[in-house]
Write an enzyme that holds these catalytic residues in place. Structure first.
Site, PDB file in Angstrom:
ATOM      1  N   TYR A 142      62.162  49.222  53.064  1.00 39.65           N
ATOM      2  CA  TYR A 142      63.328  48.472  53.077  1.00 39.65           C
ATOM      3  C   TYR A 142      63.414  47.311  53.723  1.00 39.65           C
ATOM      4  O   TYR A 142      63.223  48.008  55.958  1.00 39.65           O
ATOM      5  CB  TYR A 142      65.146  49.483  53.200  1.00 39.65           C
ATOM      6  CG  TYR A 142      65.448  48.866  52.976  1.00 39.65           C
ATOM      7  CD1 TYR A 142      66.510  47.841  52.358  1.00 39.65           C
ATOM      8  CD2 TYR A 142      66.924  48.893  54.248  1.00 39.65           C
ATOM      9  CE1 TYR A 142      67.850  47.626  51.836  1.00 39.65           C
ATOM     10  CE2 TYR A 142      67.962  48.134  53.997  1.00 39.65           C
ATOM     11  CZ  TYR A 142      68.325  47.322  53.233  1.00 39.65           C
ATOM     12  OH  TYR A 142      69.851  46.607  53.033  1.00 39.65           O
ATOM     13  N   ASP A 237      58.965  45.319  61.272  1.00 40.92           N
ATOM     14  CA  ASP A 237      60.239  45.694  61.160  1.00 40.92           C
ATOM     15  C   ASP A 237      60.222  47.199  61.677  1.00 40.92           C
ATOM     16  O   ASP A 237      60.647  48.477  61.496  1.00 40.92           O
ATOM     17  CB  ASP A 237      60.655  45.566  59.545  1.00 40.92           C
ATOM     18  CG  ASP A 237      62.215  45.650  59.372  1.00 40.92           C
ATOM     19  OD1 ASP A 237      62.711  45.815  60.840  1.00 40.92           O
ATOM     20  OD2 ASP A 237      62.738  46.106  58.406  1.00 40.92           O
ATOM     21  N   LYS A 265      69.449  48.338  65.295  1.00 37.77           N
ATOM     22  CA  LYS A 265      70.566  49.546  65.067  1.00 37.77           C
ATOM     23  C   LYS A 265      69.863  50.170  66.999  1.00 37.77           C
ATOM     24  O   LYS A 265      71.486  49.780  67.579  1.00 37.77           O
ATOM     25  CB  LYS A 265      69.394  50.584  64.068  1.00 37.77           C
ATOM     26  CG  LYS A 265      69.507  50.636  62.888  1.00 37.77           C
ATOM     27  CD  LYS A 265      69.058  51.062  62.424  1.00 37.77           C
ATOM     28  CE  LYS A 265      69.485  51.001  60.745  1.00 37.77           C
ATOM     29  NZ  LYS A 265      68.606  50.136  60.139  1.00 37.77           N
TER      30      LYS A 265
HETATM   31  C1  LIG Z   1      68.227  49.412  58.731  1.00 35.98           C
HETATM   32  C2  LIG Z   1      67.607  48.715  58.702  1.00 35.98           C
HETATM   33  C3  LIG Z   1      67.347  47.149  58.264  1.00 35.98           C
HETATM   34  C4  LIG Z   1      68.858  46.360  58.060  1.00 35.98           C
HETATM   35  O1  LIG Z   1      69.534  46.270  59.004  1.00 35.98           O
HETATM   36  P1  LIG Z   1      70.784  45.869  59.171  1.00 35.98           P
HETATM   37  O2  LIG Z   1      71.526  45.853  59.641  1.00 35.98           O
HETATM   38  O3  LIG Z   1      71.610  46.605  57.796  1.00 35.98           O
HETATM   39  O4  LIG Z   1      70.668  44.889  57.819  1.00 35.98           O
HETATM   40  C5  LIG Z   1      66.234  46.255  57.918  1.00 35.98           C
HETATM   41  N1  LIG Z   1      64.746  47.171  58.229  1.00 35.98           N
HETATM   42  C6  LIG Z   1      65.378  48.183  58.493  1.00 35.98           C
HETATM   43  C7  LIG Z   1      63.475  49.133  59.010  1.00 35.98           C
HETATM   44  C8  LIG Z   1      66.289  49.007  58.589  1.00 35.98           C
HETATM   45  O5  LIG Z   1      65.862  50.340  59.080  1.00 35.98           O
END
Ligand SMILES: *Cc1c(COP(=O)(O)O)cnc(C)c1O
Length: 425
Positions: A142, A237, A265
């Site tokens: 994701y 990511d 995060k």
């Molecule tokens: C949480 C997450 C996202 C998205 O971040 P948001 O702040 O919710 O838009 C993208 N990539 C990874 C790996 C994530 O865990």
């Protein structure tokens, strides 16, 4: 649950599904979500006064524990000086300097407001820099909810069985190729067929949105080689893994340097922040230094920047990640023992302050294996754990998180309660 139930009823009338992010609705596990009133350290308290030991921790954003005093004080002090200026500040420079110092390969960085914005912008940059259109991602990973990335996606998209969303034009989805996680041969095959058109490979270097799935030895190195061989960019990511699996993130932990890295995060300490950065020649293409456009009214927001700086100050203390990893190891070992005692097939993984558990004998290596999870059984276990005051993610396809506030007594209490939950479920 009386007050939570009433709030959920009101929420359902005015918010789609009653929540502002899908997994919060408990759709995959049954029951209704507790509404949270406050949180301190490792504990959440809901509006009915029930306490929970928390292993969601704002989906990994919280790494010091809830309402960590130095972070709260930094945010309060920043708030008193104004909430947003839409003009540059010293704190932004300091946060960018901190990120560039600690994250391998990060020569420059741009702050944004969410992980979604970070990945979306990194992809635009990768396409601009290579002059190519195609993107390779992995099934079950994701990367936020931008159109190009909601293809075979994990997290809520997976939990609710809509890994590709209506509203994403097929023409756009066709630009995203996907491969099974940990499957280098599949990536090589995509490069063999369409290598000249592939702008970038984007990957969660530890997958945390189909449960927690570790990269097999050599997988990340293999991606690096394949990208180099075909002139494509490698995007890590690290929105979840950044400052979660090690100081410096998965790049530092696994010894592979990407061309672009996205963060989120943890670097916001619980406030809305994202960032993307990497090679100097690539970042120089972003406006206003270069032609690739990306902007944000609230980007580099003073409160979010203050929370990020206060958080990153503490994670740099010697031994921080060793302690966090020992906590995750003790937790997963205790859960395994509780499951074994109840005769439940079970496996766990942990890396840094991130973990996963699975109702099967071996941890999954890709989405196909993760999807073998018995979701009905997971739902029963989840509800039993919640009934014991343990807040784990309400989905079989999410990772769990520990913080610096999860001390030995908290882990012991968790394991004692988990034994009862396993026996009951
Ligand atoms: C949480 C997450 C996202 C998205 O971040 P948001 O702040 O919710 O838009 C993208 N990539 C990874 C790996 C994530 O865990």
């Amino acid at each position: 649950m009386q007050h939570s139930r009433k709030l959920f009823e009101r929420a359902l009338a005015v918010i789609p599904g009653g929540v502002n992010s899908p997994v919060r609705a408990f759709g995959a596990v049954g029951g209704q979500p507790p509404f949270i009133a406050e949180a301190h350290g490792a504990r959440l308290r809901d509006v009915d006064g029930t306490d929970y030991i928390d292993y969601v921790c704002s989906w990994g954003a919280v790494i010091l524990g809830h309402a960590a005093p130095t972070v709260v004080q930094a945010v309060q002090a920043a708030a008193a000086r104004g909430l947003s200026y839409g003009a540059p500040t010293g704190a932004e420079v300091e946060l960018a300097e901190t990120l560039c110092r600690l994250v391998p390969g990060m020569a420059q960085v741009r702050l944004v407001n969410s992980g979604t914005e970070a990945t979306m912008s990194a992809i635009r940059l990768a396409r601009a820099a290579t002059g190519r259109k195609l993107l390779v991602k992995f099934a079950g990973c994701y990367h936020g909810h931008a159109d190009s990335l909601l293809v075979n996606a994990g997290s809520g998209a997976l939990t609710f069985g809509v890994p590709s969303s209506p509203g994403v034009p097929p023409e756009l989805a066709a630009l995203t190729l996907s491969a099974p996680y940990n499957d280098l041969a599949a990536v090589e095959a995509l490069f063999a067929q369409r290598g000249a058109d592939i702008a970038a490979v984007i990957v969660e270097p530890v997958a945390g949105n189909m449960g927690c799935v570790l990269p097999q030895p050599g997988f990340l190195q293999g991606l690096r080689r394949a990208c180099d061989a075909h002139g494509a960019l490698l995007i890590f990511d690290e929105v979840m893994t950044g400052f979660r699996v090690a100081l410096g993130g998965a790049q530092a932990r696994f010894g592979v340097t990407a061309d672009l890295v996205t963060l989120g995060k943890v670097i916001g300490g619980g406030l809305p922040v994202g960032a993307y950065g990497g090679r100097a020649d690539l970042m120089a293409q972003m406006a206003p230094a270069g032609p690739v456009y990306q902007a944000g009214t609230l980007s580099g927001n003073p409160l979010a920047t203050a929370a990020g700086l206060a958080t990153l100050a503490l994670v740099q203390q010697p031994g921080f990640y060793e302690r966090l990893e020992a906590t995750a190891a003790a937790l997963t070992a205790g859960l395994q023992a509780a499951a074994d005692a109840a005769g439940v097939p079970f496996s766990t993984v942990h890396v840094g302050g991130m973990f996963g558990f699975f109702l099967r004998d071996t941890a999954p290596r890709d989405l196909a294996e993760a999807q073998q999870a018995d979701v009905a059984r997971f739902g029963r276990l989840f509800r039993a754990l919640l009934g014991e005051g343990l807040n784990f993610a309400p989905s079989a396809f999410e990772a769990g998180f520990v913080t610096a506030a999860h001390d030995a007594a908290t882990i012991e209490a968790t394991i004692a309660r988990a034994r009862r939950a396993f026996a009951a479920a």
